[in-house]
Design a protein around this motif. Structure first.
Motif, PDB file in Angstrom:
ATOM      1  N   ARG A  74       0.836  -1.204   0.000  1.00 12.45           N
ATOM      2  CA  ARG A  74       0.000   0.000   0.000  1.00 12.45           C
ATOM      3  C   ARG A  74       0.871   1.255   0.000  1.00 12.45           C
ATOM      4  O   ARG A  74       0.603   2.224  -0.709  1.00 12.45           O
ATOM      5  N   GLU A  75       1.925   1.224   0.815  1.00 17.24           N
ATOM      6  CA  GLU A  75       2.821   2.377   0.871  1.00 17.24           C
ATOM      7  C   GLU A  75       3.498   2.606  -0.473  1.00 17.24           C
ATOM      8  O   GLU A  75       3.662   3.750  -0.916  1.00 17.24           O
ATOM      9  N   PHE A  76       3.895   1.532  -1.146  1.00 17.32           N
ATOM     10  CA  PHE A  76       4.532   1.612  -2.468  1.00 17.32           C
ATOM     11  C   PHE A  76       3.643   2.386  -3.436  1.00 17.32           C
ATOM     12  O   PHE A  76       4.089   3.338  -4.095  1.00 17.32           O
ATOM     13  N   TYR A  77       2.365   2.002  -3.512  1.00 18.74           N
ATOM     14  CA  TYR A  77       1.471   2.656  -4.476  1.00 18.74           C
ATOM     15  C   TYR A  77       1.065   4.055  -4.022  1.00 18.74           C
ATOM     16  O   TYR A  77       0.862   4.948  -4.865  1.00 18.74           O
ATOM     17  N   ASN A  78       0.982   4.283  -2.724  1.00 18.04           N
ATOM     18  CA  ASN A  78       0.714   5.638  -2.248  1.00 18.04           C
ATOM     19  C   ASN A  78       1.843   6.582  -2.632  1.00 18.04           C
ATOM     20  O   ASN A  78       1.609   7.711  -3.080  1.00 18.04           O
ATOM     21  N   LEU A  79       3.075   6.129  -2.458  1.00 16.21           N
ATOM     22  CA  LEU A  79       4.229   6.957  -2.815  1.00 16.21           C
ATOM     23  C   LEU A  79       4.262   7.234  -4.319  1.00 16.21           C
ATOM     24  O   LEU A  79       4.533   8.361  -4.749  1.00 16.21           O
ATOM     25  N   LEU A  80       3.965   6.206  -5.116  1.00 13.48           N
ATOM     26  CA  LEU A  80       3.942   6.393  -6.565  1.00 13.48           C
ATOM     27  C   LEU A  80       2.916   7.449  -6.970  1.00 13.48           C
ATOM     28  O   LEU A  80       3.195   8.342  -7.775  1.00 13.48           O
ATOM     29  N   LYS A  81       1.710   7.344  -6.404  1.00 13.51           N
ATOM     30  CA  LYS A  81       0.643   8.275  -6.780  1.00 13.51           C
ATOM     31  C   LYS A  81       0.954   9.695  -6.326  1.00 13.51           C
ATOM     32  O   LYS A  81       0.650  10.664  -7.033  1.00 13.51           O
TER      33      LYS A  81
END
Length: 261
Positions: A74-81
């Motif tokens: 979840r953190e990975f995709y939050n950072l990407l967005k």
């Protein structure tokens, strides 16, 4: 067993398993978070040791159940967005999770290490900032948090330790980290006030009222339709809830230690 590996499109490497990632990074103790190098690139690895099946069942009813992605993913995709929306977040490189019968067994996240920067908390505690720097950093930070909220993102853990600040350049640089509790929403409710309460948790102790006023001035610059008095009331209530929750956890932890002794 089911392993899922998520790779930033900007990152050219390919991995087939979590063990491949550990070997490439030369990590000997997967249970520890660590700074390391990957092909001369400084990176930070947030990892976890394998979780027992019993603990996996216990966690199933919390934040790591089969119906939810792992916190590191979840953190990975939050950072990407966040980065896609032009917000200053640390760059994620790789995330991975392994599940057994749907229950999380291990997870990891690799991000670029931000060199020449410290958390805002450390800078404040160590008195590394003069008054003018405090004013400019807080005003800019408030503006960035306002932009983040305008984008519909609730960080969920916006304490001063999770805001990296670089002060070596002509202008301070910022990076948000540790946003695994964050979510994207158009119905913020009390969520955005909780973010501001996280900031105020230590800012109210380390900064004077004038310095914190610059933060909220920057926040209103990004969100001009908001009412300052209303924001301050909500922020204060959120901070009080955060403080009370932490005191409760400390008391419970103290009781557990006494019981063990």
């Amino acid at each position: 067993m089911a392993e899922r590996i998520h790779i930033n499109p900007e990152f050219s490497e390919e991995f087939t398993s979590i063990n491949d990632i550990y070997q490439a990074l030369q990590i000997t103790n997967p249970s520890l978070n660590s700074f390391t190098l990957f092909k001369s690139r400084p990176v930070y690895v947030k990892s976890s040791s394998p979780i027992s099946f019993r603990r996996g069942l216990k966690n199933a009813f919390r934040s790591t159940g089969p119906w939810r992605s792992a916190p590191r993913v979840r953190e990975f995709y939050n950072l990407l967005k966040l980065r896609e929306r032009g917000l200053p977040a640390v760059r994620p490189l790789v995330a991975a999770e392994n599940r057994i019968f749907g229950f999380l067994e291990r997870q990891l996240l690799i991000t670029e290490r931000i060199v020449d920067s410290d958390s805002l908390f450390d800078l404040a505690v160590q008195n590394k900032l003069d008054q003018d720097q405090l004013f400019s950093i807080n005003r800019r930070l408030g503006y960035l948090v306002g932009r983040m909220h305008n984008a519909g993102f609730f960080h969920g853990d916006l304490f001063m330790r999770n805001i990296l600040v670089g002060i070596n350049g002509a202008e301070p640089s910022f990076h948000f980290i540790d946003c695994h509790q964050g979510r994207w929403t158009r119905l913020p409710g009390r969520a955005f006030a909780y973010d501001l309460g996280c900031y105020e948790k230590w800012a109210a102790t380390l900064f004077d009222e004038k310095t914190r006023g610059h933060f909220f001035s920057g926040y209103l610059e990004a969100r001009p339709g908001e009412n300052l008095d209303k924001i301050l009331r909500r922020t204060n209530r959120a901070r009080q809830r955060i403080v009370l929750r932490r005191l409760k956890r400390k008391r419970e932890s103290h009781k557990q230690r006494q019981h063990l002794e």
